[in-house]
Design an enzyme around this catalytic site. Structure first.
Site, PDB file in Angstrom:
ATOM      1  N   HIS A   1       0.940  -1.147  -0.108  1.00  8.79           N
ATOM      2  CA  HIS A   1      -0.077   0.040  -0.004  1.00  8.79           C
ATOM      3  C   HIS A   1       0.809   1.060  -0.066  1.00  8.79           C
ATOM      4  CE1 HIS A   1      -3.211  -2.469   1.193  1.00  8.79           C
ATOM      5  NE2 HIS A   1      -2.419  -3.322   1.796  1.00  8.79           N
TER       6      HIS A   1
ATOM      7  N   GLU B   1       9.269   8.588 -16.925  1.00  7.78           N
ATOM      8  CA  GLU B   1       7.765   9.199 -17.277  1.00  7.78           C
ATOM      9  C   GLU B   1       7.178   8.620 -18.536  1.00  7.78           C
ATOM     10  OE1 GLU B   1       7.453  13.088 -14.531  1.00  7.78           O
ATOM     11  OE2 GLU B   1       9.078  13.081 -16.200  1.00  7.78           O
TER      12      GLU B   1
END
Ligand code: ARG
Length: 511
Positions: A142, A276
């Site tokens: 998480h 990216e």
């Protein structure tokens, strides 16, 4: 011009070499079967060689004048040697089986490239893992600190995903490398062609038997782009981590300068643009998959021009994937690691809590759930001061004393007993809190303990060598077939020179 609408020039450029090969193999086979005369085959092959030699000129000036690549090559052959001979090249075939063969051949090379880069990336990951068996870092679930692990263990997780990507690519290759030639439009042909022969000359592993299936399907395209998509998912996850880890918040890595860019206004910036774009191009590749699935959906059998629209997406997906893998490999290799920072952050968020609960189970014999409850409550009452102790900012002994005191207090509330009275010692608490020690305890198969990771690296190196060999063998097989094809072509051209010398008038048509 209305015709422009149906052109597919980029894809046709991509298919150029494959088409010349397919034409050569078809002509060689037609002549072997007596469907073409020797001089006819020789003339066509000579003309194909000429088109091949002036590739750039053909592509720039002639290709755009015709409906597609196949028509362009045939038309130029006819223009050069006349329709009576040149017009025989397309005997016993259709553009439908021709284009399917071309796509499979061109794709084969792209698959070799993706596989080559992927092997490089896997090797880089294994190499870096071997260098960082003891580099400690926090592991996440998480995106919250979960348990400490090592950089080597982390890298192997990605390497394993890429190993599966590789196996998928091999299966896609096997599905791709089948020959549709001879299926003609879809109904095959009455000419006594030899489908096995063209398949072999073109380096296909087998004939794609059913003539209607052979021209109708693009499942190999869907399969390939699916593999690319899966691979891009995996790359994008690694890319995302590099992006996050290079932030001031994480500060684990520095992206190599060649793979970062500055800002036009902020002089200090080092932006992870390459990572990216890897992340973004995953989206591009899924787009290709969606496009191809949508184009093929509900398409009636057999060939429809819709299928032409598939090819550019395949080209884009494979090229994008190969380039992304290559960029990722270079980034992994050049990544500067901030080991101290990683190690310092590894215990934060009480990442030793699981080990502490496990220790309690092993030492006191209570159930894991009860130990979990005790540690969970202990963690929630730990003050910042206590946490500092655990994170090693104070001496380990002081930390252990304080934590055991807290545990005892909580345990008394939950089970009515102190754990120190049930056999839990300060030493055991101290060892559980020691991140390095608790990593070394996780030595089960697949765990982060140094020895186990070393074993995993060795095993994966052997598998990687096997994969590389399998890729090389496939490429080698294709290369041998194309040499064989060239030898056959030469033989055919040579035989005509002999005839020409013996009876020059007989063969006025041959240049
Ligand atoms: N350029 C076409 C393609 O890529 C070749 C096949 C055309 N066949 C036809 N019957 N119109 O699909």
């Amino acid at each position: 011009m209305a015709k422009d609408y149906i052109l597919s020039l980029d894809a046709d450029r991509w298919l150029f070499h494959a088409d010349i090969l397919v034409d050569k193999a078809h002509v060689v086979m037609l002549q072997d079967r007596g469907i073409l005369k020797k001089h006819e085959a020789a003339a066509i092959l000579g003309c194909l060689a000429n088109i091949e030699e002036r590739e750039a000129d053909f592509i720039d000036h002639e290709l755009p004048l015709y409906e597609d690549l196949h028509t362009a090559i045939e038309s130029v052959v006819i223009r050069e040697i006349g329709e009576d001979v040149g017009g025989r090249m397309h005997t016993g075939r259709s553009r439908n089986d021709e284009v399917a063969a071309c796509i499979r051949i061109a794709l084969r090379s792209e698959l070799f490239e993706v596989m080559r880069e992927l092997i490089g990336l896997r090797r880089a990951l294994l190499g870096k893992a071997a260098e960082h068996l003891e580099t400690i870092m926090p592991g996440y679930t998480h995106l919250q600190h979960a348990q400490a692990t090592t950089y080597a263990h982390y890298l192997l997780a990605h390497a394993d995903a890429f190993a599966r990507d590789f196996s998928r690519l091999i299966r896609a290759y096997e599905c791709t490398n089948m020959s549709p030639l001879g299926a003609a439009a879809f109904a095959s042909t009455g000419f006594p062609i030899d489908r096995e022969r063209t398949a072999k000359l073109l380096g296909f592993d087998a004939v794609l038997e059913h003539s209607m299936d052979a021209v109708s399907t693009r499942d190999f395209v869907i399969e390939t782009i699916s593999c690319c998509s899966n691979l891009m998912v995996n790359l994008s996850r690694l890319a995302e981590e590099l992006i996050l880890w290079s932030t001031s918040e994480f500060d684990f890595v520095r992206i190599p300068a060649e793979y970062a860019t500055g800002s036009s206004i902020m002089p200090q910036k080092r932006n992870p643009d390459y990572a990216e774009l890897v992340r973004a191009r995953a989206g591009t590749v899924y787009g290709c998959l969606m496009s191809v699935l949508s184009i093929c959906k509900a398409l009636p059998y057999s060939y429809n021009r819709d299928l032409q629209e598939v090819t550019p997406h395949l080209l884009k997906a494979t090229k994008t994937t190969t380039a992304s893998v290559a960029v990722m490999k270079a980034m992994v290799e050049g990544l500067e690691l901030k080991e101290e920072e990683m190690e310092k952050k590894a215990p934060l968020g009480f990442t030793a809590a699981t080990e502490l609960a496990d220790t309690i189970v092993q030492k006191t014999g209570m159930s894991f759930r009860t130990a979990h409850k005790i540690i969970s409550s202990t963690v929630s009452v730990l003050t910042d001061e206590n946490l500092k102790l655990i994170t090693g900012q104070e001496s380990e002994n002081a930390a252990a004393t304080e934590i055991l005191r807290q545990i005892d207090e909580i345990a008394t509330g939950i089970i009515g007993k102190k754990l120190s009275e049930m056999g839990l010692t300060e030493k055991e608490v101290r060892e559980a809190l020691n991140i390095t020690l608790n990593i070394q305890r996780r030595k089960v198969k697949g765990g982060p303990a140094k020895k186990e990771v070393q074993r995993m690296i060795e095993k994966r190196r052997t598998e990687l060598d096997k994969d590389e060999k399998s890729r090389q063998e496939k490429e080698e097989r294709v290369r041998r077939s194309s040499e064989e094809l060239e030898r056959e072509v030469k033989k055919k051209k040579r035989s005509i020179r002999v005839i020409k010398r013996l009876s020059p008038n007989l063969l006025g048509i041959v240049k």
